[in-house]
Design a protein around this motif. Structure first.
Motif, PDB file in Angstrom:
ATOM      1  N   ARG A 257     -51.660 -71.148  69.814  1.00 18.57           N
ATOM      2  CA  ARG A 257     -52.912 -70.752  70.482  1.00 18.57           C
ATOM      3  C   ARG A 257     -53.057 -69.232  70.618  1.00 18.57           C
ATOM      4  O   ARG A 257     -53.481 -68.719  71.652  1.00 18.57           O
ATOM      5  CB  ARG A 257     -53.028 -71.443  71.848  1.00 18.57           C
ATOM      6  N   THR A 258     -52.661 -68.528  69.588  1.00 20.98           N
ATOM      7  CA  THR A 258     -52.781 -67.061  69.651  1.00 20.98           C
ATOM      8  C   THR A 258     -54.166 -66.589  69.220  1.00 20.98           C
ATOM      9  O   THR A 258     -54.496 -65.422  69.371  1.00 20.98           O
ATOM     10  CB  THR A 258     -51.732 -66.375  68.749  1.00 20.98           C
ATOM     11  N   ALA A 261     -56.304 -64.729  71.602  1.00 15.08           N
ATOM     12  CA  ALA A 261     -55.479 -64.465  72.778  1.00 15.08           C
ATOM     13  C   ALA A 261     -55.380 -62.968  73.028  1.00 15.08           C
ATOM     14  O   ALA A 261     -55.150 -62.192  72.106  1.00 15.08           O
ATOM     15  CB  ALA A 261     -54.090 -65.052  72.587  1.00 15.08           C
ATOM     16  N   GLY A 290     -51.658 -66.809  74.497  1.00 13.67           N
ATOM     17  CA  GLY A 290     -51.052 -67.558  73.391  1.00 13.67           C
ATOM     18  C   GLY A 290     -49.540 -67.394  73.441  1.00 13.67           C
ATOM     19  O   GLY A 290     -49.001 -66.726  74.324  1.00 13.67           O
TER      20      GLY A 290
END
Ligand SMILES: Cc1ncc(C[n+]2csc(CCOP(=O)(O)OP(=O)(O)O)c2C)c(N)n1
Ligand code: SF4
Ligand SMILES: [Mg+2]
Lengths: 392, 320
Positions: A257-258, A261, A290
């Motif tokens: 989930r970067t 981010a 992230g």
């Protein structure tokens, strides 16, 4: 495709060493590594693995035996933890210099004192600079796969360096996980018989481990350094080949989930699973966070790392080891120096947590992220801090 | 008793010494070095089919400064205290590769070599482990009675009264204040098939013992007296003479232990006084009459104990 079986991760590690048809195993027991060597000695005793199991009298001798057997061309495996790894320290430097492609599972445990059998990364961080390729597993599947991968990389004629595969003591080594275990036949597509470049053989006498006088020592060191650096290519291509054959993809740095981010948490090892949960929770609270984790630690994946943090404004780096009197934990220091002077460099905060088996909770990750954001906003903060220290 | 131990091979004589040189000339040992002489003789006897694991020490340093090497046999040096462990790995590695058909079958002599420091002190644990595990190898301890490579510091094999750089005689010190550790006895306690002592002056005996050690299956141990003119403050031309005197004074008796039975290989009918031996070496120059007497008594006592072990073995032999 092989079936998934529920198995203790330590046993899966031994099964990996068995699947590659290891020739020699020399090991000395230390918690939490014990299950690996116990299972290997069982596999040998039951005739499931045709290997010499050498029950040495110390880890120092374990590593010395490994060098001896590797020097005659035998595929060699061992495992250790903390005090045992430290007892090997002297010999760890010599294995890369002799180009002996030994594979070792390091079941990470805190260094004494005080004596502790529980997990952190103080053992491996003290062995950062010994010239071994070092990878870190997050889960049981990865432990199995990284050990297989380690043999492929170590024995590549362009590499011929020893490899350590790190797995967290207890929190990973002693849990039962569903793991897809490749058998010897399946592994043979990936791991070819070891063809050593040079062995101790009376028919072709060679001198190994000669004295390095000042006129040659620097060049000898430079050679090890340059092969270790160049090994990254092989590490990566061997992962690609692994993905092609078995369908599981690995990279030097893993991200979660970067995308979009602003804050990125940096971790290593199995705690990353908790960190992912923490990231999910924070994302639910609209914190643009992230996660990034190093799978490859040596050689340091500099280009991949710089690429991965592009656009990130704040980095919160977790260390599982103290570097007494230094500016932060070893991962923090390395990350900061990797980004020093880079345009648009993020604000970096270092945190040390999870020492000697202390749990790292999702709340702690949240605390780190929030602190890192706050310090970045203020433009100052402590260079690093210990998280989760009890007040009384 | 195994065939090799009973002498089931053609013994060397001064006229039948092998021409093969595993250790070439041009190495960097000091003039008159008795350690390199002892090493060369022992290895010559074992033949070309060998692999050596060497500990750090004089013999390693003087033979292997890159890009040169004095070795005409495969040789590996890893560290100071682990020659026996490295040899274990070599032996085990070859064994499994032969079993798996990746190496032609056949026996190769695996040798671990170390000084007295690398054996009696820092390497004792690795040695004990390798002996206990029963690897098929020969361990050669080259005993020059101190850490010579690092500048003549004492070891636990340094004899009583000797001056070294860390056992200096002084107002409060006679020099080394402990008695020489009996490593062959420690090794023998592991119940290995063959233990022997040897000295370069008796080179045919030394070579036959080395050959025997190489032929025996399982661990064999050679403890070789290795005169060091530099460290002992001895005239360089006296290395061989001093090793003869060491035997003739019973300071360094020659014997074998075969499957636990002690056999004296050189019986000294009229031992010379230890003073004659001590007097030739600067390391003992400071000793007074009383200390020399003390040494004489200890040597006599130890020889007596050795004789008893040997006699006991003979008696047992006759009664079976
Ligand atoms: C772990 C370690 N400690 C100390 C040393 C330094 N050192 C190298 S050789 C040596 C002494 C060797 O003595 P010995 O084994 O008797 O061999 P010699 O040189 O006398 O033949 C020492 C102390 C080392 N190399 N490694
Ligand atoms: S110091 Fe002694 S043992 Fe070492 S090379 Fe010189 S004479 Fe030989
Ligand atoms: Mg010595």
């Amino acid at each position: 495709m092989p079936k998934r079986v529920g198995i203790e991760v330590s046993l899966a590690a031994s099964e990996a060493a068995c699947a590659v048809d290891s020739d020699v195993i020399a090991a000395y027991p230390i918690t939490p590594q014990t299950h690996i060597v116990e299972h290997l000695s069982e596999l040998v005793a039951d005739g499931k693995l045709d290997a010499e199991f050498i029950p040495v009298e110390s880890e120092h001798s374990a590593m010395s035996v490994c060098i001896g057997s590797s020097a005659v061309g035998a595929r060699t495996f061992t495992a250790s933890s903390a005090q045992g790894l430290a007892l090997m320290h002297e010999i760890l430097f010599i294995a890369p210099a002799l180009r002996t492609p030994i594979v070792m599972a390091v079941v990470n445990r805190a260094m004494s004192g005080p004596i502790s059998i529980w997990n952190d990364h103080s053992d491996i961080m003290a062995e950062r600079d010994v010239g071994w390729i070092q990878t870190f597993a997050e889960n049981g599947q990865e432990v199995f796969d990284l050990i297989i991968h380690a043999f492929r990389v170590a024995e590549d004629p362009k590499v011929l360096l020893p490899v350590m595969v790190n797995l967290d003591g207890f929190t990973l080594s002693h849990v039962i996980e569903p793991i897809e275990m490749l058998n010897a036949r399946e592994v043979r597509r990936y791991i070819k018989p070891y063809k050593p470049q040079m062995v101790l053989d009376p028919k072709h006498p060679v001198t190994m481990g000669a004295v390095g006088v000042p006129e040659v020592y620097t060049e000898a060191k430079q050679q090890i350094e340059s092969v270790l650096r160049a090994s990254k290519k092989v590490v990566v291509s061997a992962w690609k080949e692994f993905a092609r054959l078995y369908g599981r993809t690995y990279r030097p740095i893993e991200t979660y989930r970067t995308k979009g981010a602003e804050v990125v948490l940096m971790t290593m090892g199995s705690v990353s699973e908790t960190a992912m949960t923490a990231v999910d929770k924070m994302r639910d609270k609209e914190i643009a966070v992230g996660l990034m984790r190093f799978r490859l630690w040596r050689p340091f994946p500099l280009e991949e790392f710089r690429r991965a943090v592009k656009g990130v404004k704040v980095l919160a780096v977790l260390d599982r080891a103290i570097s007494y009197g230094a500016q932060g934990g070893p991962v923090f220091m390395e990350v900061r120096s990797a980004l020093y002077g880079q345009a648009g460099q993020p604000n970096i905060s270092g945190f040390v947590a999870g020492l000697g088996g202390r749990d790292i909770t999702t709340d702690m990750f949240e605390e780190m992220v929030k602190k890192a954001i706050r310090y970045a906003k203020k433009g100052k903060g402590p260079t690093y801090e210990l998280i989760g220290v009890r007040e009384k | 008793m195994m065939k090799a131990a009973s002498g089931g091979f053609k013994k060397f004589t001064p006229k039948t010494l092998p021409k093969f040189e595993p250790l070439a000339q041009g190495h960097r040992a000091c003039q008159g070095c008795g350690e390199v002489l002892a090493l060369r003789m022992a290895l010559k006897a074992m033949g070309k089919n060998m692999i050596i694991a060497s500990a750090t020490g004089c013999m390693e340093i003087i033979t292997s400064a890159y890009p040169q090497t004095a070795w005409d046999v495969p040789w590996i040096h890893v560290a100071f205290e682990n020659a026996a462990a490295v040899a274990s790995g070599i032996e085990a590695g070859r064994k499994v590769l032969m079993r798996k058909g990746r190496l032609p079958k056949g026996r190769t002599t695996i040798v671990a070599m170390a000084g007295d420091g690398g054996t009696a002190d820092i390497g004792l644990q690795a040695l004990s482990g390798a002996l206990e595990r029963g690897h098929d190898f020969v361990y050669i301890c080259l005993d020059n009675e101190a850490y010579m490579n690092t500048g003549v510091q004492r070891s636990s094999a340094t004899p009583y009264g000797a001056m070294t750089t860390t056992s200096p005689p002084g107002k409060l010190s006679i020099g080394q204040y402990t008695w020489k550790k009996n490593v062959p006895a420690i090794v023998e306690a592991h119940a290995i098939p063959y233990v022997a002592t040897a000295a370069p002056a008796y080179y045919v005996d030394l070579m036959n013992k080395a050959k025997k050690a190489a032929m025996i299956r399982g661990p064999a141990y050679l403890h070789i007296y290795s005169p060091c003119p530099t460290g002992w403050r001895l005239a360089p031309e006296r290395a061989v003479a001093i090793s003869r005197l060491a035997v003739q004074t019973n300071i360094f008796p020659l014997y074998e232990v075969i499957d636990g039975r002690y056999i004296l290989t050189k019986k000294i009918k009229k031992p010379k006084p230890v003073e004659e031996y001590l007097g030739l070496q600067g390391r003992f120059r400071h000793l007074d009459k009383k200390t020399i007497q003390e040494i004489q008594e200890r040597v006599d006592r130890e020889y007596e104990a050795l004789l008893q072990k040997a006699t006991l073995a003979e008696v047992q032999e006759e009664s079976t």
